[in-house]
Motif scaffolding. Structure first.
Motif, short mmCIF file in Angstrom:
data_model
loop_
_atom_site.label_atom_id
_atom_site.label_comp_id
_atom_site.label_asym_id
_atom_site.label_seq_id
_atom_site.Cartn_x
_atom_site.Cartn_y
_atom_site.Cartn_z
N ALA A 45 1.03 -1.22 0.11
CA ALA A 45 -0.36 0.21 0.35
C ALA A 45 0.79 1.73 -0.09
CB ALA A 45 -0.79 0.19 0.70
N GLY A 73 0.43 4.32 -3.03
CA GLY A 73 0.10 5.30 -2.33
C GLY A 73 1.21 6.41 -2.44
N LEU A 98 0.81 7.59 -5.90
CA LEU A 98 -0.70 8.28 -6.25
C LEU A 98 -0.67 9.33 -5.97
CD1 LEU A 98 -3.55 6.29 -4.04
CD2 LEU A 98 -3.04 6.91 -6.43
N GLU A 151 -3.83 3.77 -9.42
CA GLU A 151 -4.98 3.50 -9.71
C GLU A 151 -5.50 1.91 -10.01
OE1 GLU A 151 -9.18 5.78 -11.73
OE2 GLU A 151 -6.95 5.63 -12.72
N SER A 198 -6.52 -1.27 -7.87
CA SER A 198 -8.01 -1.51 -8.79
C SER A 198 -8.02 -3.36 -9.03
CB SER A 198 -8.61 -0.40 -9.32
OG SER A 198 -8.77 0.84 -9.18
N SER A 255 -11.13 11.80 -4.06
CA SER A 255 -10.21 10.65 -4.39
C SER A 255 -8.94 10.27 -4.12
CB SER A 255 -10.24 9.78 -5.71
OG SER A 255 -10.20 8.50 -5.44
N GLU A 298 -6.65 8.89 -0.93
CA GLU A 298 -5.51 7.76 -1.29
C GLU A 298 -4.36 7.81 -0.76
OE1 GLU A 298 -7.00 3.81 -1.23
OE2 GLU A 298 -8.10 5.33 -1.15
N LYS A 315 -3.54 8.67 2.97
CA LYS A 315 -3.80 7.09 3.18
C LYS A 315 -3.00 5.75 3.67
CE LYS A 315 -7.44 3.72 3.99
NZ LYS A 315 -9.28 3.52 3.34
N LYS A 316 -2.85 5.53 1.94
CA LYS A 316 -1.45 4.85 2.17
C LYS A 316 0.19 5.29 2.00
CE LYS A 316 -4.71 1.79 -1.52
NZ LYS A 316 -5.21 1.54 -2.53
#
Length: 229
Positions: A24, A28, A31, A132, A136, A198, A202, A205-206
């Motif tokens: 994660a 992250g 991201l 993403e 996903s 989003s 995210e 968080k990750k």
């Protein structure tokens, strides 16, 4: 060709998810990097270029419409996903479309207007697609989706996004400056809502405390490419 290259990262991410498990934290940080790159693209490739070419009013109207359209579509996708785990694959694919279509329409519009690709926007789209798609795809595989289904879903999304590039090129080539600026504003509004609702939460968080640094690095790279090109 450029549209296909940008959209190909969706399939690349799906393949990477099939090959191994990604932490994660890694997802992250990627991201965060992609979010920073998109912020720079929204600022320099969309809003600034739109105002310069068609005026602030057209860009402002596009911003409002794009933000509203993304928010409503995203809410519809979330409602569909809440109906049950069996519907998990489709909302993920639709969510990627909501992000990808505005980006790639503008990529095609830039090609039509300037005759050359925006390297900064291309990098931002490519990088932001990866986490993403990886995340996903991992979720879909974990819920029991087959590898063929996962690759097929992302293949369809990639093809639609590629076609959006061609559509953007055709629209801008035959549209007045005000309409082009409105299209750029629309994409900027949609992307800003996606980033705040989003992608950035995210990433934090990750990715943890390093997500902000990764975002700055992504912004700096994309901003530098915008200035160079």
């Amino acid at each position: 060709m450029w549209g296909a290259l940008a959209a190909s990262s969706l399939l690349v991410g799906a393949v990477l998810a099939l090959l191994r498990d990604w932490s994660a934290r890694t997802v992250g940080l990627v991201l965060g990097f992609g979010a920073g790159a998109l912020i720079a693209s929204v600022s320099f490739e969309l809003a600034e270029e739109g105002v310069r070419g068609g005026g602030a009013l057209a860009v402002g109207a596009g911003l409002a419409l794009g933000a509203l359209a993304y928010a409503l579509a995203d809410r519809a996708v979330e409602g569909y996903a809440a109906r049950g785990a069996g519907a998990a694959g489709l909302p993920l694919a639709v969510g990627a479309l909501l992000d990808g279509i505005p980006e790639q329409v503008v990529l095609g519009g830039g090609l039509a207007a300037g005759g050359s690709v925006s390297v900064a926007l291309l990098v931002a789209i490519f990088v932001s697609n990866l986490p993403e798609s990886i995340g996903s795809s991992a979720d879909m595989l974990g819920s029991g989706r087959s590898r063929t289904t996962v690759l097929g879903l992302w293949g369809v999304v990639a093809v639609v996004c590629t076609l959006a590039t061609a559509g953007g090129a055709v629209a801008v080539a035959h549209a007045p400056d005000g309409v082009t600026a409105g299209i750029q504003g629309f994409a900027a509004g949609a992307l800003l809502v996606m980033l705040i609702d989003s992608m950035i939460p995210e990433a934090r968080k990750k990715g943890g405390e390093l997500a902000g640094l990764a975002t700055v690095v992504g912004f700096a790279l994309a901003a530098g490419l915008s200035l160079l090109t």
